[in-house]
Design an enzyme around this catalytic site. Structure first.
Site, PDB file in Angstrom:
ATOM      1  N   ASN A   1     -17.604   5.908  -5.607  1.00  0.00           N
ATOM      2  CA  ASN A   1     -17.638   5.175  -6.874  1.00  0.00           C
ATOM      3  C   ASN A   1     -18.137   3.746  -6.703  1.00  0.00           C
ATOM      4  O   ASN A   1     -18.967   3.257  -7.477  1.00  0.00           O
ATOM      5  CB  ASN A   1     -16.250   5.160  -7.514  1.00  0.00           C
ATOM      6  CG  ASN A   1     -15.835   6.528  -8.015  1.00  0.00           C
ATOM      7  OD1 ASN A   1     -16.676   7.395  -8.217  1.00  0.00           O
ATOM      8  ND2 ASN A   1     -14.550   6.733  -8.191  1.00  0.00           N
TER       9      ASN A   1
ATOM     10  N   LYS B   1       0.852  -1.189   0.000  1.00  0.00           N
ATOM     11  CA  LYS B   1       0.000   0.000   0.000  1.00  0.00           C
ATOM     12  C   LYS B   1       0.883   1.231   0.000  1.00  0.00           C
ATOM     13  O   LYS B   1       1.935   1.265   0.650  1.00  0.00           O
ATOM     14  CB  LYS B   1      -0.903   0.026   1.230  1.00  0.00           C
ATOM     15  CG  LYS B   1      -2.184   0.807   1.014  1.00  0.00           C
ATOM     16  CD  LYS B   1      -3.139   0.044   0.130  1.00  0.00           C
ATOM     17  CE  LYS B   1      -4.498   0.709   0.033  1.00  0.00           C
ATOM     18  NZ  LYS B   1      -5.446  -0.091  -0.768  1.00  0.00           N
TER      19      LYS B   1
END
Length: 340
Positions: A177, A78
């Site tokens: 989204n 990440k």
């Protein structure tokens, strides 16, 4: 720093800065036993640098587990870019980040995440091939939503005895989204939607387009429903909220929904079926991983179908062992990552 890495079982932690663009970035690589680390890049404001590092480490671990149970040849990583108060040239900042990724020699592949877009990935890709979810590869969000939708069907089957969404009351927290795309799928399947979001415009859109019922953000967790679908940021299920839930199951797209592992046991004790988030929301990761290596959409869609099968397997193990599905999923992932 090393004690934190040891606790999260990180393989590596990389820091970079570029005063010319304002870049301050963290890349956490959790595990590369199954392949190079793949994970999104967040671009958010943080109260301090340690918070950014902890966030990257925690999320990288989740990506390892997600990739392992999704059956793709990647480990977990990440990236976090600390968003400065003012940035003169966003494109230049992400290009500098691309140069940073390139120095890692392919050990980490980045993708879009909270606060970043496919246009940001385009800037990164100018300086490294180790970037995905660019504009040419497409937005992974609809594929995350498709995977979550399939997982909700599997969860309804396991907890309610039917995977039919017609008339189910599903509460969606967060209409970004993924959350909005999920709401569209559920609406098409006949579900009754209860929705909340910090952006009132997104809520109004869901009301107008999907016939959703608006619920105040602070009230959604206590609203009676069949399935609660957290689709915002993590930590929504904690010691304060878990006792207030009025749902049969929790199945949503948000990462790290549990504030601590013990919350899974509390959900189990209350008879609330919990769909492990990193199993349920793996559709986006599957999409960016397979697109990055050139797979066709048909192959990606076929792989997405594995999410509901994996979830059904986890529920069966959990029922047989009388354990939380979260504990079962962790055990399965750790066996793949670390061996028996």
């Amino acid at each position: 720093m090393f004690s934190m890495m040891e606790a999260a079982r990180l393989e590596a932690l990389h820091l970079a800065q570029d005063p010319a663009t304002g870049l301050k970035a963290v890349i956490a690589i959790h595990n590369t036993r199954l392949g190079p680390a793949l994970g999104g890049c967040r671009y958010l404001a943080y109260p301090d640098e340690q918070s950014a590092i902890r966030d990257a480490a925690r999320l990288a671990q989740g990506m390892s587990y997600k990739a392992a149970l999704a059956g793709i040849d990647h480990g977990g990583g990440k990236a976090v870019i600390i968003r400065p108060p003012h940035v003169a040239n966003r494109a230049a900042l992400f290009e500098a980040f691309g140069r940073f990724i390139e120095t890692l020699g392919g050990h980490y592949i980045t993708a879009m995440d909270s606060g970043t877009s496919s246009l940001d990935m385009d800037c990164i890709a100018q300086h490294t091939r180790h970037a995905t979810s660019t504009t040419s590869e497409g937005d992974p969000s609809p594929h995350t939503a498709l995977g979550v939708f399939a997982g909700i069907r599997a969860t309804a089957q396991a907890r309610l005895g039917s995977d039919d969404q017609e008339g189910l009351r599903i509460a969606i927290q967060g209409l970004g989204n993924v959350g909005y795309a999920l709401a569209e799928e559920l609406h098409a399947a006949g579900a009754e939607l209860l929705v909340s979001d910090l952006d009132p415009g997104r809520v109004q859109l869901a009301v107008e387009q999907l016939g959703a019922h608006p619920i105040a953000s602070e009230a959604l967790l206590t609203t009676p429903c069949d399935i609660l679908a957290p689709c915002g940021l993590g930590g929504v299920l904690n010691a304060q909220t878990v006792g207030q839930l009025r749902c049969a199951a929790v199945a949503g797209a948000a990462n790290n929904q549990l504030a601590s592992p013990e919350i899974a046991d509390e959900l189990e004790a209350r008879g609330i079926l919990y769909a492990p988030d990193y199993v349920l929301n793996a559709g986006g990761l599957i999409y960016v991983a397979l697109r990055h290596r050139g797979e066709e959409l048909a192959a990606i869609t076929a792989h997405l179908a594995q999410i509901s099968l994996r979830l059904t397997e986890i529920y069966a193990h959990a029922q047989a062992d009388k354990r939380s599905p979260a504990r079962v999923a962790d055990s399965l992932a750790e066996r793949l990552l670390y061996g028996p």
